[in-house]
Write a protein that holds these residues in place. Sequence first.
Motif, short mmCIF file in Angstrom:
data_model
loop_
_atom_site.label_atom_id
_atom_site.label_comp_id
_atom_site.label_asym_id
_atom_site.label_seq_id
_atom_site.Cartn_x
_atom_site.Cartn_y
_atom_site.Cartn_z
N ILE A 106 -76.88 -42.69 -31.67
CA ILE A 106 -75.42 -42.65 -31.78
C ILE A 106 -74.84 -44.02 -31.47
O ILE A 106 -73.99 -44.55 -32.20
CB ILE A 106 -74.83 -41.59 -30.81
N ARG A 107 -75.31 -44.63 -30.37
CA ARG A 107 -74.82 -45.96 -29.99
C ARG A 107 -75.17 -47.00 -31.06
O ARG A 107 -74.36 -47.87 -31.39
CB ARG A 107 -75.40 -46.37 -28.64
N ALA A 108 -76.38 -46.90 -31.60
CA ALA A 108 -76.80 -47.88 -32.63
C ALA A 108 -75.92 -47.76 -33.87
O ALA A 108 -75.73 -48.74 -34.59
CB ALA A 108 -78.27 -47.64 -32.99
N ALA A 109 -75.38 -46.57 -34.09
CA ALA A 109 -74.50 -46.37 -35.25
C ALA A 109 -73.05 -46.75 -34.92
O ALA A 109 -72.15 -46.57 -35.74
CB ALA A 109 -74.57 -44.92 -35.73
N GLY A 110 -72.83 -47.24 -33.70
CA GLY A 110 -71.52 -47.81 -33.37
C GLY A 110 -70.56 -46.90 -32.64
O GLY A 110 -69.38 -47.24 -32.48
N ALA A 111 -71.03 -45.75 -32.16
CA ALA A 111 -70.11 -44.84 -31.46
C ALA A 111 -70.53 -44.70 -29.99
O ALA A 111 -71.64 -45.07 -29.59
CB ALA A 111 -70.12 -43.47 -32.12
N ARG A 112 -69.62 -44.17 -29.19
CA ARG A 112 -69.93 -43.81 -27.82
C ARG A 112 -70.76 -42.53 -27.84
O ARG A 112 -70.52 -41.64 -28.65
CB ARG A 112 -68.65 -43.59 -27.02
N ALA A 113 -71.72 -42.43 -26.92
CA ALA A 113 -72.62 -41.28 -26.89
C ALA A 113 -72.29 -40.40 -25.69
O ALA A 113 -72.15 -40.90 -24.57
CB ALA A 113 -74.07 -41.74 -26.79
N ALA A 114 -72.16 -39.09 -25.94
CA ALA A 114 -71.82 -38.17 -24.86
C ALA A 114 -72.69 -36.93 -24.89
O ALA A 114 -73.20 -36.52 -25.94
CB ALA A 114 -70.35 -37.78 -24.93
N LEU A 115 -72.85 -36.33 -23.70
CA LEU A 115 -73.67 -35.13 -23.54
C LEU A 115 -72.81 -34.02 -22.94
O LEU A 115 -72.12 -34.24 -21.93
CB LEU A 115 -74.85 -35.46 -22.60
N ALA A 116 -72.84 -32.83 -23.57
CA ALA A 116 -71.99 -31.71 -23.15
C ALA A 116 -72.81 -30.64 -22.45
O ALA A 116 -73.98 -30.39 -22.79
CB ALA A 116 -71.28 -31.11 -24.36
N PHE A 117 -72.17 -29.95 -21.49
CA PHE A 117 -72.79 -28.89 -20.70
C PHE A 117 -71.98 -27.61 -20.81
O PHE A 117 -70.79 -27.60 -20.48
CB PHE A 117 -72.87 -29.32 -19.23
N LYS A 118 -72.62 -26.54 -21.27
CA LYS A 118 -71.98 -25.22 -21.26
C LYS A 118 -71.79 -24.78 -19.80
O LYS A 118 -72.50 -25.27 -18.91
CB LYS A 118 -72.85 -24.20 -22.01
N PRO A 119 -70.89 -23.82 -19.57
CA PRO A 119 -70.62 -23.40 -18.17
C PRO A 119 -71.86 -22.99 -17.38
O PRO A 119 -71.95 -23.28 -16.19
CB PRO A 119 -69.64 -22.24 -18.35
N GLY A 120 -72.84 -22.38 -18.03
CA GLY A 120 -74.02 -21.91 -17.28
C GLY A 120 -75.11 -22.95 -17.12
O GLY A 120 -76.14 -22.67 -16.51
N THR A 121 -74.91 -24.15 -17.65
CA THR A 121 -75.96 -25.17 -17.62
C THR A 121 -75.72 -26.14 -16.47
O THR A 121 -74.66 -26.76 -16.39
CB THR A 121 -75.98 -25.96 -18.94
N PRO A 122 -76.70 -26.29 -15.57
CA PRO A 122 -76.51 -27.22 -14.45
C PRO A 122 -76.62 -28.68 -14.90
O PRO A 122 -77.32 -28.99 -15.87
CB PRO A 122 -77.67 -26.87 -13.51
N PHE A 123 -75.93 -29.55 -14.18
CA PHE A 123 -75.96 -30.98 -14.53
C PHE A 123 -77.13 -31.71 -13.86
O PHE A 123 -77.73 -32.61 -14.46
CB PHE A 123 -74.64 -31.64 -14.10
N ALA A 124 -77.48 -31.30 -12.63
CA ALA A 124 -78.43 -32.08 -11.81
C ALA A 124 -79.73 -32.47 -12.53
O ALA A 124 -80.16 -33.62 -12.43
CB ALA A 124 -78.73 -31.33 -10.52
N PRO A 125 -80.36 -31.55 -13.30
CA PRO A 125 -81.63 -31.94 -13.93
C PRO A 125 -81.50 -33.08 -14.94
O PRO A 125 -82.51 -33.65 -15.35
CB PRO A 125 -82.07 -30.65 -14.65
N TYR A 126 -80.26 -33.39 -15.33
CA TYR A 126 -80.05 -34.40 -16.38
C TYR A 126 -79.37 -35.67 -15.86
O TYR A 126 -79.02 -36.54 -16.64
CB TYR A 126 -79.21 -33.80 -17.52
N ALA A 127 -79.19 -35.74 -14.54
CA ALA A 127 -78.45 -36.88 -13.96
C ALA A 127 -79.10 -38.22 -14.30
O ALA A 127 -78.41 -39.24 -14.43
CB ALA A 127 -78.33 -36.70 -12.45
N ASP A 128 -80.42 -38.22 -14.48
CA ASP A 128 -81.12 -39.47 -14.79
C ASP A 128 -80.75 -40.02 -16.16
O ASP A 128 -81.07 -41.17 -16.48
CB ASP A 128 -82.64 -39.25 -14.77
N LEU A 129 -80.07 -39.21 -16.99
CA LEU A 129 -79.71 -39.67 -18.34
C LEU A 129 -78.45 -40.54 -18.34
O LEU A 129 -78.12 -41.14 -19.37
CB LEU A 129 -79.47 -38.45 -19.26
#
Length: 223
Positions: A106-129
């Motif tokens: 996404i970044r290489a194509a010139g846009a900002r890259a974002a990651l979304a979390f549904k209400p039941g999905t925890p953030f902690a396992p992905y903090a390293d991203l």
Amino acid sequence: MAAPVTPQISPSILASDFAHLAAELQAIETADWAHVDVMDNHFVPNLTLGLPVVEALARVTPVPLDCHLMIEDPDRWAPDYAEAGASSVTVHVEAVRDPVATARAIRAAGARAALAFKPGTPFAPYADLLPELDMVLVMTVEPGFGGQSFMDDQLAKVREVRQAVSRHGGQVWVQVDGGVAADTIARCAEAGADVFVAGSAVYGAHDVPAAIADLRRLATEAS
Ligand code: DX5
Ligand code: ZN
């Protein structure tokens, strides 16, 4: 913990009149972004629009496009949305197979890259991203439909993401999406959100520019 950057408002065109999308984009020219909800009827039980429509919107929009992909196989499609003219592309962590490669594409194509979390999905396992990301989207409703009630229990996740971003030290925005309105936006800002998606609260208002200005003021006062 308050957010370090000026609050940004991203009205969701899902709540607009799809028969007049160019005019509906013009109506939010005082916003910071236009939030475009791409739904494929697989990842969520609703179908909206895809690449050809995003390409057309990119040609006429007065503000940058913030594309929220609620689709299966975002690894395959996300970079194409950046190529189509989106300035920010968000994929769901529940759908993406290789978040690092996808964010980089996404970044290489010139846009900002974002990651979304549904209400039941925890953030902690992905903090390293976080080093690979420009924004984290915390869903404050189950994705799929506009006009739902704000889920207060997601504010803890907003706080957690904001704290992780502060520790990481980078400039990663924290977006909230779903049920964000005049009566909920202050709580989101206090919790550390700095990008606010609002569909019905903007397009359902009699005076759209006034609704955008109100939301921005309420978020700024609470930041
Ligand atoms: C829901 C979408 C939201 C939606 C928000 O799946 O991601 O962007 O349009 O609409 P409101 O602000 O009406 O909850
Ligand atoms: Zn959305």
